[in-house]
Design a protein around this motif. Structure first.
Motif, short mmCIF file in Angstrom:
data_model
loop_
_atom_site.label_atom_id
_atom_site.label_comp_id
_atom_site.label_asym_id
_atom_site.label_seq_id
_atom_site.Cartn_x
_atom_site.Cartn_y
_atom_site.Cartn_z
N LEU A 97 0.86 -1.18 -0.04
CA LEU A 97 -0.10 -0.04 0.08
C LEU A 97 0.94 1.21 -0.02
CD1 LEU A 97 -2.77 -1.08 2.49
CD2 LEU A 97 -3.14 -0.43 0.16
N LEU B 54 0.61 4.17 -2.84
CA LEU B 54 0.49 5.62 -2.60
C LEU B 54 1.82 6.42 -2.96
CD1 LEU B 54 -1.26 7.46 -0.98
CD2 LEU B 54 -0.24 6.83 1.16
N CYS C 81 -4.96 4.02 6.71
CA CYS C 81 -5.40 3.38 5.50
C CYS C 81 -6.95 3.29 5.74
CB CYS C 81 -4.89 2.39 4.86
SG CYS C 81 -3.21 2.49 4.26
N VAL D 24 -6.79 2.25 -0.52
CA VAL D 24 -6.18 3.77 -0.99
C VAL D 24 -6.67 3.97 -2.56
CG1 VAL D 24 -4.12 4.94 -1.61
CG2 VAL D 24 -3.98 3.46 0.33
N THR E 70 -7.49 9.81 -3.65
CA THR E 70 -6.16 10.32 -3.35
C THR E 70 -5.74 11.62 -4.08
OG1 THR E 70 -5.40 8.10 -2.73
CG2 THR E 70 -3.63 9.72 -3.05
#
Length: 463
Positions: free
Chosen positions: A263, A267, A307, A330, A335
């Motif tokens: 993750l 990101l 998260c 995510v 985002t």
């Protein structure tokens, strides 16, 4: 005419349709199902797996070989409509003929989508004896001589397996829509039976079984494709290859460490894309850099909680993350359109980092605004729908309830509007994660949470 009984497979008895073979087709699915079923009947600690192999499209559609010689041979017929015996006569004849010619073959199988009515043995024998065909005529005559002139029919008929549906020792009737599920059942049986040999945790989750299934078939197809390139006529895949796939290469259960690492990488990639799209120099993005460094210092468990906090609509257990849930934690659109823009402006908003609970929370006049990655588009009932998801997740996760207890407004990509719900039922569990639980009795009452669009949040926090 005297018929010679062979130990070596006669090339005239073989056929090859390997270029059309696919693990996603019914025939390929049946062969994979059968291999895993055989593995589940073996003691892996004592058997020499290298001695066993799946052979595709050689003596039959597929065979299970031991030291290069067929133990069982299998023909697959996938007639969709309910077929009469007549459609299967030649297949039965040839299976029996091959068993007569190669007596070391233990069993022969006819796999079908559905059972069919088989005549009484005397009638069946006469029907097979009367077959006339120009297709593979030489083999037809040779097999008929073995079966009826040499008198081997009664002996080899005992080796024929067909019409046996699920739950029997031998399963050779499985519907086209059921075969995938049956393969997955056998994978689950294998992993459970050999749990001590598995490297990973949570291998028996539904999502992990799905992952193994699709990658398993992909790997087998790759083996077949490699045989094509090398111009091999007969494609054989060792049972060792099957076991290696099941145990090692594609058993993909996520520990907290693996999930957190993946993750964070996602990101990071999203931020690279964001900067490239807006032509930003990453070194100049000080607000994000500060937060990112803090995020990277979090232990795996706290990072996964973070998260979940910024995507509270996802109902997942951080200790048992499953593959289909991972990327939902995510969300790329949220985002790019919510998390990055607001954090990049955090210098104006006085975003402070004190702990996971405060991370990505903006505070103005005692009102707590959580920056999220929720990226639902606006709709008449979306505030209600997404709110319900959040409150369902809160009921299942004490720590998430603690992290969101003080949140009044949830900043999203498109969503706007209020939602009222009951976060949790009262329970002693919360005393360990919520300081002063007894005083904070609102946790057992209806709580109002307001969704706020990014543009609105920008206006609220504009100095």
């Amino acid at each position: 005419m005297d018929i010679e009984v062979h130990d070596v497979i006669d090339e005239l008895d073989t056929h090859s349709a390997v270029p059309t073979w696919s693990g996603f087709d019914y025939q390929g699915q049946v062969s994979i199902y059968w291999v895993i079923k055989q593995l589940n009947q073996m003691d892996l600690s004592s058997v020499q797996l290298k001695d066993y192999e799946l052979q595709i499209e050689s003596l039959e559609d597929f065979s299970i070989n031991f030291n290069g010689y067929p133990l069982t041979i299998h023909q697959v017929k996938a007639y969709r409509d309910k077929a009469t015996f007549g459609k299967y006569k030649r297949a039965i004849h040839d299976l029996l003929g091959k068993c007569a010619k190669y007596p070391k073959i233990n069993l022969c199988f006819l796999h079908t989508l559905q059972p069919f009515e088989l005549p009484e043995n005397d009638i069946l024998k006469n029907e097979l004896k009367e077959i006339k065909s120009e297709k593979n005529k030489q083999q037809l005559e040779e097999y008929s001589n073995l079966l009826f002139k040499e008198g081997k029919y009664d002996e080899v008929f005992q080796k024929l397996i067909l019409n046996q549906e699920l739950n029997g020792e031998h399963t050779c009737v499985i519907g086209r829509m059921e075969i995938e599920g049956e393969i997955k059942k056998q994978i689950r049986v294998f992993l459970h039976k050999n749990k001590k040999l598995c490297k990973y945790e949570f291998v028996e989750s539904d999502e992990n079984i799905d992952f193994i299934y699709y990658n398993f078939i992909h790997e087998i197809n790759t083996e077949v494709a490699k045989g094509h390139v090398e111009k091999e006529k007969d494609i054989s895949i060792s049972f060792l290859t099957f076991v290696d796939i099941l145990f090692n290469e594609f058993v993909f259960a996520f520990t907290e460490k693996t999930a957190a690492s993946m993750l964070k990488k996602i990101l990071s990639n999203y931020f690279d894309e964001y900067c490239e799209k807006l032509e930003l120099e990453q070194e100049d993005c000080t607000a994000w850099k500060e937060n990112w460094e803090w995020v990277c210092r979090l232990n795996d468990h706290d990072f996964l909680l973070l998260c979940k906090k910024i995507t509270p609509t996802v109902n997942a257990d951080t200790k048992k993350l499953e593959t289909t849930i991972l990327r939902e934690l995510v969300v790329k659109a949220g985002t790019h359109k919510t998390l990055f823009p607001l954090v990049m402006s955090a210098g104006h908003f006085a975003l402070k980092i004190e702990g996971v609970k405060e991370m990505f929370v903006l505070n103005k006049e005692g009102i707590h605004h959580l920056i999220t990655t929720i990226a639902e588009t606006w709709g008449r009932n979306e505030a209600t729908n997404q709110g319900r998801k959040i409150f369902e997740a809160l009921k299942n996760d004490n720590q998430l309830a603690y992290m969101l207890f003080d949140v009044d407004k949830v900043i999203t990509n498109e969503l706007e509007g209020p939602f009222e719900g009951k976060i949790v039922d009262a329970g002693q569990d919360y005393e360990t994660v919520i300081p002063g639980f007894e005083e904070k009795d609102t946790i057992t009452k209806h709580k109002r949470m307001v969704f706020m669009k990014v543009d609105t949040a920008m206006e609220v926090f504009r100095l």
